[in-house]
Design an enzyme around this catalytic site. Sequence first.
Site, PDB file in Angstrom:
ATOM      1  N   GLY A 139      38.497  26.277  73.814  1.00  0.00           N
ATOM      2  CA  GLY A 139      37.280  26.917  73.315  1.00  0.00           C
ATOM      3  C   GLY A 139      37.413  27.498  71.929  1.00  0.00           C
ATOM      4  O   GLY A 139      36.613  28.337  71.530  1.00  0.00           O
ATOM      5  N   SER A 140      38.397  27.032  71.145  1.00  0.00           N
ATOM      6  CA  SER A 140      38.657  27.639  69.835  1.00  0.00           C
ATOM      7  C   SER A 140      37.967  26.913  68.690  1.00  0.00           C
ATOM      8  O   SER A 140      38.085  27.336  67.540  1.00  0.00           O
ATOM      9  CB  SER A 140      40.166  27.674  69.572  1.00  0.00           C
ATOM     10  OG  SER A 140      40.684  26.352  69.525  1.00  0.00           O
ATOM     11  N   ASP A 204      46.400  27.180  63.370  1.00  0.00           N
ATOM     12  CA  ASP A 204      46.062  28.605  63.439  1.00  0.00           C
ATOM     13  C   ASP A 204      45.628  29.001  64.844  1.00  0.00           C
ATOM     14  O   ASP A 204      45.838  30.137  65.280  1.00  0.00           O
ATOM     15  CB  ASP A 204      44.923  28.932  62.469  1.00  0.00           C
ATOM     16  CG  ASP A 204      45.364  28.901  61.019  1.00  0.00           C
ATOM     17  OD1 ASP A 204      46.568  28.697  60.774  1.00  0.00           O
ATOM     18  OD2 ASP A 204      44.515  29.073  60.124  1.00  0.00           O
ATOM     19  N   PHE A 206      46.766  27.940  67.650  1.00  0.00           N
ATOM     20  CA  PHE A 206      47.820  27.526  68.571  1.00  0.00           C
ATOM     21  C   PHE A 206      47.788  28.245  69.917  1.00  0.00           C
ATOM     22  O   PHE A 206      47.919  27.628  70.967  1.00  0.00           O
ATOM     23  CB  PHE A 206      49.173  27.741  67.889  1.00  0.00           C
ATOM     24  CG  PHE A 206      50.377  27.497  68.751  1.00  0.00           C
ATOM     25  CD1 PHE A 206      50.793  26.208  69.044  1.00  0.00           C
ATOM     26  CD2 PHE A 206      51.113  28.568  69.261  1.00  0.00           C
ATOM     27  CE1 PHE A 206      51.914  25.980  69.831  1.00  0.00           C
ATOM     28  CE2 PHE A 206      52.228  28.349  70.043  1.00  0.00           C
ATOM     29  CZ  PHE A 206      52.629  27.052  70.329  1.00  0.00           C
ATOM     30  N   GLY A 221      48.798  21.203  61.778  1.00  0.00           N
ATOM     31  CA  GLY A 221      49.510  22.442  62.054  1.00  0.00           C
ATOM     32  C   GLY A 221      50.205  22.967  60.817  1.00  0.00           C
ATOM     33  O   GLY A 221      50.366  22.259  59.823  1.00  0.00           O
ATOM     34  N   LEU A 271      33.666   9.574  72.984  1.00  0.00           N
ATOM     35  CA  LEU A 271      34.112   8.280  73.506  1.00  0.00           C
ATOM     36  C   LEU A 271      34.678   8.386  74.910  1.00  0.00           C
ATOM     37  O   LEU A 271      34.982   7.370  75.530  1.00  0.00           O
ATOM     38  CB  LEU A 271      35.168   7.669  72.578  1.00  0.00           C
ATOM     39  CG  LEU A 271      34.705   7.330  71.165  1.00  0.00           C
ATOM     40  CD1 LEU A 271      35.864   6.763  70.346  1.00  0.00           C
ATOM     41  CD2 LEU A 271      33.549   6.341  71.189  1.00  0.00           C
ATOM     42  N   TYR A 474      42.486  25.450  51.644  1.00  0.00           N
ATOM     43  CA  TYR A 474      41.860  26.177  52.750  1.00  0.00           C
ATOM     44  C   TYR A 474      41.229  27.447  52.175  1.00  0.00           C
ATOM     45  O   TYR A 474      41.931  28.363  51.756  1.00  0.00           O
ATOM     46  CB  TYR A 474      42.937  26.517  53.781  1.00  0.00           C
ATOM     47  CG  TYR A 474      42.464  27.011  55.119  1.00  0.00           C
ATOM     48  CD1 TYR A 474      41.936  28.280  55.256  1.00  0.00           C
ATOM     49  CD2 TYR A 474      42.585  26.222  56.252  1.00  0.00           C
ATOM     50  CE1 TYR A 474      41.518  28.748  56.493  1.00  0.00           C
ATOM     51  CE2 TYR A 474      42.173  26.676  57.498  1.00  0.00           C
ATOM     52  CZ  TYR A 474      41.642  27.944  57.617  1.00  0.00           C
ATOM     53  OH  TYR A 474      41.234  28.408  58.835  1.00  0.00           O
TER      54      TYR A 474
END
Length: 562
Positions: A139-140, A204, A206, A221, A271, A474
């Site tokens: 859910g991140s 981030d 993880f 990662g 898919l 980023y």
Amino acid sequence: MTGVPHQKWWGWGVEGVAFNHRDKPKMAPFVLERVGIDLDAPGSPPPRFEDVDVPASRLGEDLAATLGSAVGEDHVSTDDLERVVHTYGKGLVDLVRVRAGMLPRVPDVVVYPGDEDEVRAVLDAVVAADAVLIPFGGGSNIAGSLTPPPEEERVVVSLDLGRLNRVLEIDEAAGLARIQAGVQGPDMEEQLQARGWTMGHQPDSFRHSTLGGWIATRSSGMQSDKYGDIADITRGLRMVQPGKVVVLRPLPSTSSGPSVREMILGSEGRLGVITEAWVQVHRVPENRDIIAYLYPSWAAALAAMQEISTSDAAPTVTRVSDANETAFSFSTQKESQGVSRKVQTVLFDVLERRGWDLDAVCLSYVGYEGGAGKVKAEKAIVGKIVRKHGGIKLGRGPGALYDQKKFDTPYIRDFLLDIGGLADVSETATPWSKLLDIYNGTVRAAHEAFDGIGVRGFIMCHLSHSYHSGACLYFTFAFAPGVQDPEQQIERYWVVKRAIQQTFVDMDGTISHHHGVGTDHAHWLEQDISSAGTDIMVSLLHGVDPGRNLNPGKVLPANRER
């Protein structure tokens, strides 16, 4: 009921963990000056779930019975809290909406399969009922990949893969592991490292994301310079589709036509449902070190990063922050005491006497892994490059602190949201030759957007992943929206977000390096991969799922959904 852990329904991470600035004396003045947000202002307490009006489930008796038969009634839930947890990811807009009780469409049921056969039974039942299925990992996601379309009238089933959480086997000769898709990062690494192995993939998210989610969004990662992105790490997989299963063996390379593996990577559930994968694993390294460096300017730092990427060194991490992010990082330090404080003061005095502009310095972290000889040799190579570009070594202390705190940044975003600030991220990738231009263009576009909506805003950036031909930039941006209404806050947010994303494609960057497309980035897809490229994607997604039962509305622009 299921034992599957979930994050807070209203924010990032787990209950009882939150960011606190009180032990960071420089942070409040910094944020007040740069963003105009008072960190000491009274925050809004988390909303009470009892005050949220959750739409009733539309699940009918027939489908409910079929799902219960497939996975067991204890693993089928229409509980309001569980449904809301599975409605949104953890993007900024997601959190603004869920905190305000904006729930135009909530999954009607959450189903927890225990193995691939149960996944097949659920998927077949959903398609037979002409319902909608949305796979759910940790859910991140922050790109809108999990939320049901607001206009969806069919029953929506959230398929939570959290019970598929085991490392099934390790092929030690090949350096491959077969792992179920619902395992979260810490649990996976604990199982691997108990046998002396690691996958080395550390996004981030993880602590709260899954292997299947990483594959479905083409994750990267922090250590991808050595271990590769998830697209490099994933060698084979199994994916359930209506009435069948795609099986890709873990081969080192193939020439079997267009890559089905590549088609599945980044497909965001459109898919099918990924149930397990063969991934590359490595022996736990003998040594692991993160060293901090400081550069006199952003241009010098980028030049050094490029040279490191083409050198004989092979670091696990190559990260450098621009001046704004460096200043922000320094502001979040706890107050130094004794020798440590004196050393930092002396160092900055020396640099200033050397002619350094302390407002322009850029903080970098480089990671090393391996045997003692290898690590020593790589540090020597990197050290020489750093010095060539005017940088200095700060040492292990700051690097160790970064390593400890690297997964905590989302808690800062939630803290700002509590006191009325909006903060979010956008990332891109582009060739080295265009890196500085796209950086300058993005910063300029963000400030023009801030001015356009009449707010004080702040944007900072770091280079986070290096490749042979280019790197990822980023960006993090923050501002006080100046309005209380959630819809107006979201409107102002999108003024800034659109400006940043449009700059990416206008200046030859990609719309997303590792967060995926979802709904948030779909608008720019044709500009990113061309209209003809989008035609191919439309044909693929609609050909596999003509009924639009599998996570509809994601990846494709809205005008290409039909």
